[in-house]
Enzyme design. Structure first.
Site, PDB file in Angstrom:
ATOM      1  N   GLN A 107     -10.344   8.781  -4.747  1.00  0.00           N
ATOM      2  CA  GLN A 107     -10.040   9.517  -3.524  1.00  0.00           C
ATOM      3  C   GLN A 107     -11.233  10.310  -2.995  1.00  0.00           C
ATOM      4  O   GLN A 107     -11.430  10.426  -1.787  1.00  0.00           O
ATOM      5  CB  GLN A 107      -8.865  10.474  -3.782  1.00  0.00           C
ATOM      6  CG  GLN A 107      -8.509  11.399  -2.629  1.00  0.00           C
ATOM      7  CD  GLN A 107      -7.881  10.689  -1.457  1.00  0.00           C
ATOM      8  OE1 GLN A 107      -6.691  10.413  -1.464  1.00  0.00           O
ATOM      9  NE2 GLN A 107      -8.676  10.373  -0.446  1.00  0.00           N
ATOM     10  N   ASP A 129       2.319   3.431   2.912  1.00  0.00           N
ATOM     11  CA  ASP A 129       1.262   4.382   2.566  1.00  0.00           C
ATOM     12  C   ASP A 129       1.822   5.647   1.925  1.00  0.00           C
ATOM     13  O   ASP A 129       2.037   5.679   0.708  1.00  0.00           O
ATOM     14  CB  ASP A 129       0.416   4.710   3.787  1.00  0.00           C
ATOM     15  CG  ASP A 129      -0.937   5.332   3.420  1.00  0.00           C
ATOM     16  OD1 ASP A 129      -1.259   5.372   2.228  1.00  0.00           O
ATOM     17  OD2 ASP A 129      -1.663   5.764   4.326  1.00  0.00           O
ATOM     18  N   GLU A 168     -11.231   4.470   7.407  1.00  0.00           N
ATOM     19  CA  GLU A 168     -10.056   5.226   7.846  1.00  0.00           C
ATOM     20  C   GLU A 168     -10.540   6.473   8.576  1.00  0.00           C
ATOM     21  O   GLU A 168     -10.453   7.601   8.089  1.00  0.00           O
ATOM     22  CB  GLU A 168      -9.170   5.601   6.655  1.00  0.00           C
ATOM     23  CG  GLU A 168      -7.833   6.173   7.090  1.00  0.00           C
ATOM     24  CD  GLU A 168      -6.971   6.621   5.930  1.00  0.00           C
ATOM     25  OE1 GLU A 168      -5.822   7.015   6.191  1.00  0.00           O
ATOM     26  OE2 GLU A 168      -7.428   6.585   4.763  1.00  0.00           O
ATOM     27  N   HIS A 172       0.846  -1.202   0.000  1.00  0.00           N
ATOM     28  CA  HIS A 172       0.000   0.000   0.000  1.00  0.00           C
ATOM     29  C   HIS A 172       0.879   1.248   0.000  1.00  0.00           C
ATOM     30  O   HIS A 172       1.502   1.587   1.016  1.00  0.00           O
ATOM     31  CB  HIS A 172      -0.900   0.001   1.248  1.00  0.00           C
ATOM     32  CG  HIS A 172      -1.952   1.068   1.237  1.00  0.00           C
ATOM     33  ND1 HIS A 172      -3.300   0.790   1.194  1.00  0.00           N
ATOM     34  CD2 HIS A 172      -1.863   2.421   1.261  1.00  0.00           C
ATOM     35  CE1 HIS A 172      -3.989   1.925   1.205  1.00  0.00           C
ATOM     36  NE2 HIS A 172      -3.128   2.935   1.242  1.00  0.00           N
ATOM     37  N   HIS A 197       1.148   5.366  -2.223  1.00  0.00           N
ATOM     38  CA  HIS A 197       0.529   6.310  -3.161  1.00  0.00           C
ATOM     39  C   HIS A 197       1.657   6.992  -3.936  1.00  0.00           C
ATOM     40  O   HIS A 197       2.179   8.026  -3.510  1.00  0.00           O
ATOM     41  CB  HIS A 197      -0.308   7.348  -2.411  1.00  0.00           C
ATOM     42  CG  HIS A 197      -1.526   6.789  -1.757  1.00  0.00           C
ATOM     43  ND1 HIS A 197      -2.797   6.916  -2.292  1.00  0.00           N
ATOM     44  CD2 HIS A 197      -1.676   6.085  -0.606  1.00  0.00           C
ATOM     45  CE1 HIS A 197      -3.668   6.323  -1.496  1.00  0.00           C
ATOM     46  NE2 HIS A 197      -3.008   5.807  -0.458  1.00  0.00           N
ATOM     47  N   HIS A 243      -9.857   1.619   0.576  1.00  0.00           N
ATOM     48  CA  HIS A 243      -9.609   2.387   1.798  1.00  0.00           C
ATOM     49  C   HIS A 243     -10.893   2.278   2.603  1.00  0.00           C
ATOM     50  O   HIS A 243     -11.944   2.766   2.175  1.00  0.00           O
ATOM     51  CB  HIS A 243      -9.328   3.848   1.461  1.00  0.00           C
ATOM     52  CG  HIS A 243      -7.962   4.117   0.939  1.00  0.00           C
ATOM     53  ND1 HIS A 243      -7.437   3.459  -0.158  1.00  0.00           N
ATOM     54  CD2 HIS A 243      -6.992   4.978   1.370  1.00  0.00           C
ATOM     55  CE1 HIS A 243      -6.216   3.917  -0.379  1.00  0.00           C
ATOM     56  NE2 HIS A 243      -5.915   4.833   0.529  1.00  0.00           N
TER      57      HIS A 243
END
Length: 430
Positions: free
Chosen positions: A156, A313, A217, A61, A63, A214
């Site tokens: 997102q 992350d 969170e 994971h 980005h 996701h």
């Protein structure tokens, strides 16, 4: 032989071994080490001297599209997830292909140098131009001879609550995304969140893809989308092809609900990915004391038989201004945060950035591991055990991808002048 690694130590094996690599870049043989045997006259020879030889690190994971954008166009002053998303929404308007390619490639170079050869990156597709996605698809092709790069089509700003969110998700899959993403807790209502997961699973089934959402969170104990994700995975048959990332609300669930949830997640077969750097930083920002730290139930889910991995992350972006993409650092922070500090638990933290993370990506035995016939992709760590590798935060002495050395870090001893003693080298391995 193309390469021989002599005198290496393997996980779960007694004694030292030689690993022989064939010309096709695959492991030909793993045989007991014989110090009386003459080394080969041809091919690459690596003397391990008892160092730990491990399958490569796996990043489940990250980005890459947002990496190295910290402070652009402004810092995340509150440190919250929500302001981070707002900062990124502003930065996203200025994306170019060259921008994304350069930043993603730089972080992938960092990862390869640290022994990461399999990466799953989330890519924001709530951008009508899909600039970042096209750039990462290009990067995926560039690095395919060294690294496996999976791209998650990550909405997102939502699927249902974002204009044309479902259409953008479908277009991302059409262009070549490997995994379908979702963010149900960010949708406007619980109903929208459930609908977004149903959309993601239907699209994954339609195209034979995986799901990585996701999920929860947030510090809200009422955020319970992971039960929806697990149920969809169980009833659709996707099971281990589905992953719930973050699930930080789980750190606020009561005991009775947690017990029920452990049973459901174990039955469903899904994976969990905990991201200790980001979540220790982002969660609990709205709390007074005692302040929650927002980690998922790592120990409890491991005990229930759920596959759990650690991810880095964010790397220097609106959600985490720091980071080097180092998997051993992720394991160290994760084991402290989750209190995996028992003698039998520390090696589990190592597995959470190696073979457990490989299960998240769905890597088969033919793609990952040190068995004969597998690709000769591995890291040689200057440590005898996983515990020592984590404790001393070692850098791989060698990183080998498909029979080719792609990174090499020579030892760098520290010279110390101590009162009353002659200068000496500091040995942190003792």
């Amino acid at each position: 032989m193309r390469m021989i690694v002599r005198g290496a130590r393997l996980l779960h094996a007694h004694g030292l071994v030689d690993v022989e690599v064939a010309e096709d870049g695959r492991i030909a043989r793993v045989v007991p080490y014989d110090d009386q045997k003459e080394p080969p006259a041809t091919g690459v020879l690596i003397e391990a001297h008892g160092s730990l030889l491990s399958a490569p690190f796996v990043e489940p994971h990250i980005h890459l599209d947002t990496a190295l954008t910290a402070g652009e166009p402004r810092p995340n002053a509150s440190g919250t997830l929500w302001e981070g998303i707002a900062c990124w929404s502003e930065r996203k308007r200025t994306l170019t292909r060259e921008d994304v390619v350069a930043r993603a490639s730089e972080v992938l170079r960092w990862q390869a140098a640290q022994g990461v050869l399999h990466v799953r990156t989330h890519c924001d597709i709530t951008d009508p131009a899909l600039t970042a996605l096209d750039a990462l698809l290009e990067v995926r092709d560039r690095v395919r001879d060294v690294m496996t790069l999976q791209i998650v089509a990550f909405p997102q700003e939502g699927i249902v609550s974002f204009p044309d969110g479902e259409a953008l998700l479908r277009e991302a899959v059409r262009r070549g995304a490997d995994v379908v993403g979702a963010i149900p807790h960010f949708e406007d209502t619980r109903e929208d969140g459930v609908a977004s997961l149903r959309t993601a699973f239907a699209l994954a089934e339609e195209h034979g893809l995986r799901v990585d959402a996701h999920c929860d969170e947030i510090d809200d104990e009422q955020s319970r989308f992971v039960e929806v994700l697990a149920t969809l995975a169980l009833r659709s048959g996707l099971r281990e092809r589905a992953t719930a990332s973050h699930t930080t609300a789980m750190g606020s669930y009561n005991g009775a609900y947690s017990f029920k949830l452990q049973r459901l997640l174990a039955r469903s077969g899904i994976n969990l990915v905990s991201n200790p750097f980001a979540n220790l930083n982002l969660q609990g920002r709205f709390d007074a004391y005692p302040r929650r730290r927002g980690l998922t139930q790592v120990k409890e889910m491991l005990a229930a038989g759920v596959n759990v991995a650690f991810g880095h992350d964010d790397v220097m972006d609106p959600w985490n201004a720091l980071g080097t993409a180092n998997p051993l650092q992720t394991a160290l922070v994760g084991l402290y945060a989750a209190q995996l500090t028992g003698a039998e638990e520390i090696p589990v933290a190592f597995s959470m950035v190696t073979d457990r993370a490989a299960r998240v990506l769905g890597l088969s035995d033919a793609e990952y591991g040190l068995a004969e016939g597998a690709p000769a992709s591995f890291v040689l760590l200057p440590a005898p055990t996983p515990e020592e590798a984590i404790r001393r935060q070692v850098r791989p002495r060698y990183v080998v991808a498909r029979g080719t050395v792609v990174a090499q870090t020579p030892p760098a001893p520290t010279r110390l002048s101590w009162p009353g003693e002659p200068p000496s080298e500091v040995d942190f391995s003792r």
